[in-house]
Design an enzyme around this catalytic site. Structure first.
Site, PDB file in Angstrom:
ATOM      1  N   THR A 115       0.867  -1.180   0.000  1.00  0.00           N
ATOM      2  CA  THR A 115       0.000   0.000   0.000  1.00  0.00           C
ATOM      3  C   THR A 115       0.903   1.230   0.000  1.00  0.00           C
ATOM      4  O   THR A 115       1.477   1.600   1.020  1.00  0.00           O
ATOM      5  CB  THR A 115      -0.915   0.011   1.233  1.00  0.00           C
ATOM      6  N   LYS A 190      -6.917   1.444  -3.641  1.00  0.00           N
ATOM      7  CA  LYS A 190      -6.591   0.766  -2.385  1.00  0.00           C
ATOM      8  C   LYS A 190      -6.628   1.736  -1.207  1.00  0.00           C
ATOM      9  O   LYS A 190      -7.194   1.438  -0.141  1.00  0.00           O
ATOM     10  CB  LYS A 190      -5.224   0.104  -2.507  1.00  0.00           C
TER      11      LYS A 190
END
Length: 310
Positions: A115, A190
């Site tokens: 991420t 995300k």
């Protein structure tokens, strides 16, 4: 357009077209990365994990994953997966001192499942292209339990000729969604998805606190809501964990705060305020300051209770 690639066999597991001769390098063997690497090895794949601490090697080998503390052992990889905590860690492993990219062969692919920010993803793409290498962003939704159960949602973006080489890997780890050709698209999705979870945790924590202070059973509330209007995995799983005070880390508070800050930076670039996410940022800072940094982000519920004097 969203391309749902969830093809499953009669056992409910993803159907995988194996390329068992390919060497898969793996960097980032935390709770998530270990579960993911172990599943790939269980498929019969040649997985070589890079770790910093020698004591990890035997544990990983017991899971079928070969491991090394020597970065050059990854130089002959066909695909290298990263599952690292932040932008700097990903960039360092490829383009820092002793970076892998300089020695990785042209045509090899970096499958970035971390991420990270859209800016970092765009920079990684340019650097890999300069080295004649492929780059695919494939961040995941899910916790370590979901990773072990191959129930991750994998958000994929990159050039088709690159992500097609990685598709059997992402299918093996869960459900693959190909959303575009620009890797940064996957990273933005995300981050924003994580903010949906973060704000849900904050609201759940506040509601549980109100109910407890009024002498009512918060589990009754969660059962009603998740059985009707909020029948989602986030509300069901995290609601019960929050009420039980189960804060075993999946995503720790500092890592959640990193994601929140990245999402707020993306929102600022877009000129789109996210005030609810700003509240979560302040709560996370408070929780970390109070010594809760080693806990899962469900401990936002603990912070809400503390703020109310419980």
């Amino acid at each position: 357009m969203l391309d749902d690639l969830d093809k499953r066999n009669t056992n409910g597991n993803p159907q995988v077209v194996p390329r068992m001769s390919s060497k898969i390098g793996f960097v980032g063997l935390g709770l998530m990365g270990t579960a993911m690497a172990a599943n790939l090895a269980a498929d019969g794949r040649n997985v070589c994990a890079y770790v910093r601490r020698p004591e990890r090697i035997n544990d990983l080998r017991a899971l079928g994953v070969s491991a090394t503390t020597h970065r050059p052992d990854l130089f002959d990889s066909d695909i290298i997966i990263t599952m690292l905590p932040d932008d700097a860690a990903v960039r360092d492993i490829f383009f820092g001192p002793l970076g892998i990219a300089e020695s990785l062969r042209p045509g090899a692919i970096h499958l970035s499942m971390s991420t990270i920010s859209t800016g970092a993803s765009a920079a990684l793409l340019l650097e890999h292209e300069r080295h004649g290498q492929g780059y695919v962003a494939a961040p995941v939704f899910g916790n370590p339990d979901a990773a072990r159960a191959r129930q991750l949602a994998v958000i994929v973006a990159g050039k088709p000729e690159s992500y097609e080489h990685c598709r059997s890997l992402t299918d093996s780890l869960g459900k693959t969604f190909v959303i575009g050709t620009d890797p940064a698209q996957a990273n933005l999705l995300k981050l924003l998805g994580n903010m949906m979870t973060a704000t849900a945790l904050e609201v759940l924590g506040e509601i549980v606190t109100v109910l407890r202070k009024r002498g009512q059973d918060p589990q009754q509330f969660v059962d009603i809501m998740t059985g009707t209007m909020f029948d989602s995995r986030v509300h069901k799983n995290y609601g019960s964990r929050l009420i039980a005070g189960s804060y075993k880390p999946g995503l720790t508070m500092p890592l959640a705060l990193k994601d929140v800050r990245l999402a707020l930076a993306e929102a600022e670039l877009a000129g789109a305020p996210m005030p609810s996410v700003g509240v979560v940022r302040d709560r996370l800072i408070t929780g970390i300051a109070r010594g809760h940094g080693g806990l899962d982000w469900t401990a936002l519920g603990m912070v809400a209770s503390e703020e109310a004097g419980l």
